[in-house]
Design a protein around this motif. Structure first.
Motif, PDB file in Angstrom:
ATOM      1  N   PHE A 276       0.918  -1.194   0.051  1.00  0.00           N
ATOM      2  CA  PHE A 276       0.020  -0.116  -0.023  1.00  0.00           C
ATOM      3  C   PHE A 276       0.922   1.428   0.194  1.00  0.00           C
ATOM      4  O   PHE A 276       2.122   1.193   0.574  1.00  0.00           O
ATOM      5  CB  PHE A 276      -0.841  -0.042   1.213  1.00  0.00           C
ATOM      6  CG  PHE A 276      -1.873  -0.925   1.263  1.00  0.00           C
ATOM      7  CD1 PHE A 276      -3.463  -0.448   0.908  1.00  0.00           C
ATOM      8  CD2 PHE A 276      -1.774  -2.371   1.599  1.00  0.00           C
ATOM      9  CE1 PHE A 276      -4.462  -1.644   1.007  1.00  0.00           C
ATOM     10  CE2 PHE A 276      -2.753  -3.203   1.563  1.00  0.00           C
ATOM     11  CZ  PHE A 276      -3.904  -2.847   1.157  1.00  0.00           C
ATOM     12  N   CYS A 277       0.521   2.064  -0.654  1.00  0.00           N
ATOM     13  CA  CYS A 277       1.035   3.549  -0.746  1.00  0.00           C
ATOM     14  C   CYS A 277       0.207   4.683  -0.498  1.00  0.00           C
ATOM     15  O   CYS A 277      -0.893   4.622  -1.250  1.00  0.00           O
ATOM     16  CB  CYS A 277       2.033   3.927  -1.783  1.00  0.00           C
ATOM     17  SG  CYS A 277       3.528   2.676  -1.795  1.00  0.00           S
ATOM     18  N   GLY A 278       0.529   5.757   0.061  1.00  0.00           N
ATOM     19  CA  GLY A 278      -0.431   6.875  -0.151  1.00  0.00           C
ATOM     20  C   GLY A 278       0.359   8.251   0.435  1.00  0.00           C
ATOM     21  O   GLY A 278       1.485   8.170   0.702  1.00  0.00           O
ATOM     22  N   GLU A 279      -0.435   9.317   0.872  1.00  0.00           N
ATOM     23  CA  GLU A 279       0.043  10.446   1.521  1.00  0.00           C
ATOM     24  C   GLU A 279      -0.355  10.501   2.828  1.00  0.00           C
ATOM     25  O   GLU A 279      -1.302  10.225   3.423  1.00  0.00           O
ATOM     26  CB  GLU A 279      -0.635  11.750   0.496  1.00  0.00           C
ATOM     27  CG  GLU A 279      -0.246  11.604  -1.013  1.00  0.00           C
ATOM     28  CD  GLU A 279       1.214  11.681  -1.100  1.00  0.00           C
ATOM     29  OE1 GLU A 279       1.732  12.548  -0.432  1.00  0.00           O
ATOM     30  OE2 GLU A 279       1.774  11.118  -2.019  1.00  0.00           O
ATOM     31  N   GLY A 280       0.567  11.388   3.521  1.00  0.00           N
ATOM     32  CA  GLY A 280       0.555  11.416   5.037  1.00  0.00           C
ATOM     33  C   GLY A 280       0.910  12.748   5.457  1.00  0.00           C
ATOM     34  O   GLY A 280       1.706  13.413   4.724  1.00  0.00           O
ATOM     35  N   ILE A 281       0.870  13.106   6.812  1.00  0.00           N
ATOM     36  CA  ILE A 281       1.420  14.140   7.316  1.00  0.00           C
ATOM     37  C   ILE A 281       2.072  13.746   8.624  1.00  0.00           C
ATOM     38  O   ILE A 281       1.402  12.873   9.627  1.00  0.00           O
ATOM     39  CB  ILE A 281       0.535  15.250   7.420  1.00  0.00           C
ATOM     40  CG1 ILE A 281       1.182  16.789   7.878  1.00  0.00           C
ATOM     41  CG2 ILE A 281      -0.627  14.877   8.393  1.00  0.00           C
ATOM     42  CD1 ILE A 281       0.492  17.985   7.563  1.00  0.00           C
ATOM     43  N   ASN A 282       3.240  14.358   9.323  1.00  0.00           N
ATOM     44  CA  ASN A 282       3.971  13.719  10.400  1.00  0.00           C
ATOM     45  C   ASN A 282       3.615  14.641  11.459  1.00  0.00           C
ATOM     46  O   ASN A 282       3.128  15.900  11.244  1.00  0.00           O
ATOM     47  CB  ASN A 282       5.127  13.325  10.199  1.00  0.00           C
ATOM     48  CG  ASN A 282       6.182  14.326   9.906  1.00  0.00           C
ATOM     49  OD1 ASN A 282       5.932  15.826   9.971  1.00  0.00           O
ATOM     50  ND2 ASN A 282       7.091  14.156   9.474  1.00  0.00           N
ATOM     51  N   HIS A 283       4.379  14.878  12.548  1.00  0.00           N
ATOM     52  CA  HIS A 283       4.160  15.543  13.754  1.00  0.00           C
ATOM     53  C   HIS A 283       5.109  16.925  13.575  1.00  0.00           C
ATOM     54  O   HIS A 283       4.871  17.934  14.219  1.00  0.00           O
ATOM     55  CB  HIS A 283       4.726  15.009  14.970  1.00  0.00           C
ATOM     56  CG  HIS A 283       6.246  14.683  14.719  1.00  0.00           C
ATOM     57  ND1 HIS A 283       6.784  13.753  14.058  1.00  0.00           N
ATOM     58  CD2 HIS A 283       7.192  15.135  15.373  1.00  0.00           C
ATOM     59  CE1 HIS A 283       8.107  13.677  14.058  1.00  0.00           C
ATOM     60  NE2 HIS A 283       8.292  14.697  15.007  1.00  0.00           N
ATOM     61  N   GLU A 284       5.768  17.265  12.511  1.00  0.00           N
ATOM     62  CA  GLU A 284       6.360  18.271  12.111  1.00  0.00           C
ATOM     63  C   GLU A 284       5.568  19.052  10.876  1.00  0.00           C
ATOM     64  O   GLU A 284       6.027  19.884  10.250  1.00  0.00           O
ATOM     65  CB  GLU A 284       7.689  18.095  11.540  1.00  0.00           C
ATOM     66  CG  GLU A 284       8.721  17.742  13.011  1.00  0.00           C
ATOM     67  CD  GLU A 284       9.975  17.307  12.535  1.00  0.00           C
ATOM     68  OE1 GLU A 284      10.383  17.354  11.533  1.00  0.00           O
ATOM     69  OE2 GLU A 284      10.812  17.037  13.697  1.00  0.00           O
ATOM     70  N   ASP A 285       4.504  18.629  10.431  1.00  0.00           N
ATOM     71  CA  ASP A 285       3.542  18.998   9.483  1.00  0.00           C
ATOM     72  C   ASP A 285       4.143  18.817   8.275  1.00  0.00           C
ATOM     73  O   ASP A 285       4.017  19.497   7.302  1.00  0.00           O
ATOM     74  CB  ASP A 285       3.011  20.588   9.749  1.00  0.00           C
ATOM     75  CG  ASP A 285       2.251  20.805  10.687  1.00  0.00           C
ATOM     76  OD1 ASP A 285       1.176  19.828  10.781  1.00  0.00           O
ATOM     77  OD2 ASP A 285       2.178  21.560  11.600  1.00  0.00           O
ATOM     78  N   GLN A 286       5.026  18.040   8.306  1.00  0.00           N
ATOM     79  CA  GLN A 286       5.724  17.480   6.755  1.00  0.00           C
ATOM     80  C   GLN A 286       4.813  16.679   6.116  1.00  0.00           C
ATOM     81  O   GLN A 286       4.216  15.497   6.460  1.00  0.00           O
ATOM     82  CB  GLN A 286       7.110  17.061   7.000  1.00  0.00           C
ATOM     83  CG  GLN A 286       7.971  17.628   7.527  1.00  0.00           C
ATOM     84  CD  GLN A 286       9.467  16.991   7.963  1.00  0.00           C
ATOM     85  OE1 GLN A 286       9.443  16.171   8.725  1.00  0.00           O
ATOM     86  NE2 GLN A 286      10.360  17.568   7.486  1.00  0.00           N
ATOM     87  N   THR A 287       4.794  16.942   4.743  1.00  0.00           N
ATOM     88  CA  THR A 287       3.764  15.983   4.013  1.00  0.00           C
ATOM     89  C   THR A 287       4.750  14.748   3.524  1.00  0.00           C
ATOM     90  O   THR A 287       5.998  15.189   3.309  1.00  0.00           O
ATOM     91  CB  THR A 287       3.029  16.556   2.770  1.00  0.00           C
ATOM     92  OG1 THR A 287       3.899  17.033   1.874  1.00  0.00           O
ATOM     93  CG2 THR A 287       2.074  17.544   3.471  1.00  0.00           C
TER      94      THR A 287
END
Length: 155
Positions: A14-25
């Motif tokens: 599976f692959c997709g888009e996300g965002i982390n705790h530093e607001d980096q996509t």
């Protein structure tokens, strides 16, 4: 349906888009492989930034404790140790969703590091993979999330 069987019935990448705790996509990818006896899976998850740099990488064993509780054992660079994450919540939606929350410790145990990893399988075939954590004496918060779809041509 138990998560192990549900994952084995799906494509293994599976692959997709996300965002982390530093607001980096980021682009997140999860690949699983069955282990001998079909009693456990290895999950390989990575998050890559917009320039291809690795922001996060983990390899996780998904299996069962002797008492039958499902458990994750994630290995990641950010932690110098391996914490077992037994399943603490399971929700099966009537419309085909399955969500399992794995926790290293209760959220309220603020004197130590605690983490939750949630795997949610949607009826539309997507997977949501999230991390929430709290450092010692700090707030417990949702920190990273990624919505992924099956990669075409995977088993």
């Amino acid at each position: 349906m138990p998560l192990l069987a549900a994952l084995q019935s799906l494509p293994n990448q599976f692959c997709g888009e996300g965002i982390n705790h530093e607001d980096q996509t980021f682009t997140g990818c999860l690949h699983w492989q069955a282990l001998p006896g079909q009693r456990a899976l290895l999950l390989h998850y990575s998050a890559s930034g917009i320039h291809g740099e690795i922001l996060h990488r983990e390899t996780t064993l998904l299996g069962y404790l002797p008492d039958g509780t499902m458990c994750l054992w994630p290995v990641m660079e950010e932690l110098p140790f391996i914490l077992p994450h037994p399943a603490v919540r399971l929700a099966e939606g009537g419309h085909g969703t399955l969500e399992v929350v794995f926790a290293s410790a209760p959220r309220s145990l603020s004197e130590q590091f605690r983490q939750e990893i949630t795997i949610r399988l949607e009826a539309n075939g997507q997977m949501l993979y999230t991390h929430a954590w709290g450092l010692p004496n700090c707030n417990f918060e949702d920190r990273s999330r990624c919505t992924m779809s099956p990669v075409a041509g995977t088993a």
